[in-house]
Scaffold this motif. Sequence first.
Motif, PDB file in Angstrom:
ATOM      1  N   ARG A  90     -12.601  60.437   5.957  1.00  0.00           N
ATOM      2  CA  ARG A  90     -12.905  59.016   6.170  1.00  0.00           C
ATOM      3  C   ARG A  90     -14.329  58.688   5.742  1.00  0.00           C
ATOM      4  NH1 ARG A  90     -10.013  58.627  12.000  1.00  0.00           N
ATOM      5  NH2 ARG A  90      -7.915  58.205  11.232  1.00  0.00           N
ATOM      6  N   ILE A  91     -15.252  59.564   6.083  1.00  0.00           N
ATOM      7  CA  ILE A  91     -16.645  59.355   5.676  1.00  0.00           C
ATOM      8  C   ILE A  91     -16.735  59.332   4.148  1.00  0.00           C
ATOM      9  CG2 ILE A  91     -18.950  60.411   5.632  1.00  0.00           C
ATOM     10  CD1 ILE A  91     -18.288  61.473   8.490  1.00  0.00           C
ATOM     11  N   GLY A  92     -16.046  60.265   3.506  1.00  0.00           N
ATOM     12  CA  GLY A  92     -16.052  60.303   2.043  1.00  0.00           C
ATOM     13  C   GLY A  92     -15.494  59.027   1.443  1.00  0.00           C
ATOM     14  N   GLY A  93     -14.430  58.505   2.032  1.00  0.00           N
ATOM     15  CA  GLY A  93     -13.855  57.246   1.549  1.00  0.00           C
ATOM     16  C   GLY A  93     -14.833  56.098   1.687  1.00  0.00           C
ATOM     17  N   ASN A  94     -15.511  56.043   2.821  1.00  0.00           N
ATOM     18  CA  ASN A  94     -16.510  54.991   3.029  1.00  0.00           C
ATOM     19  C   ASN A  94     -17.660  55.119   2.034  1.00  0.00           C
ATOM     20  OD1 ASN A  94     -15.070  53.891   5.147  1.00  0.00           O
ATOM     21  ND2 ASN A  94     -16.204  55.011   6.705  1.00  0.00           N
ATOM     22  N   LEU A  95     -18.105  56.340   1.792  1.00  0.00           N
ATOM     23  CA  LEU A  95     -19.191  56.548   0.827  1.00  0.00           C
ATOM     24  C   LEU A  95     -18.769  56.114  -0.572  1.00  0.00           C
ATOM     25  CD1 LEU A  95     -20.600  59.997   1.987  1.00  0.00           C
ATOM     26  CD2 LEU A  95     -21.680  57.757   2.223  1.00  0.00           C
TER      27      LEU A  95
END
Length: 93
Positions: free
Chosen positions: A44-49
């Motif tokens: 999820r963090i990667g998607g947001n980044l």
Amino acid sequence: MRAKAEAAGLPAATLLREALGLTEARRRKPIPRVDPALVLAVGRIGGNLNQMARWLNRAMLAGRVDLDALTVARRLLTIERQLAQIVEAARRC
């Protein structure tokens, strides 16, 4: 046989082929078990980044380099550096 294969981190079929001399033994370092919730959170963090990076790239292509774009770029760089430190620390373990 299955217990021995599991202890070796191999499929039973591979262990059997090696025992029969049909293949050569190739030992790889076992993949560490990771909490699925952690994998999901990192994804999820990667998607947001990625969303932030796309926004920044579109803003820069449109010539809109304002304070918001610079703030996002600075924060992305900070996150990248922190992740690099985490990866380096994990490699030392």
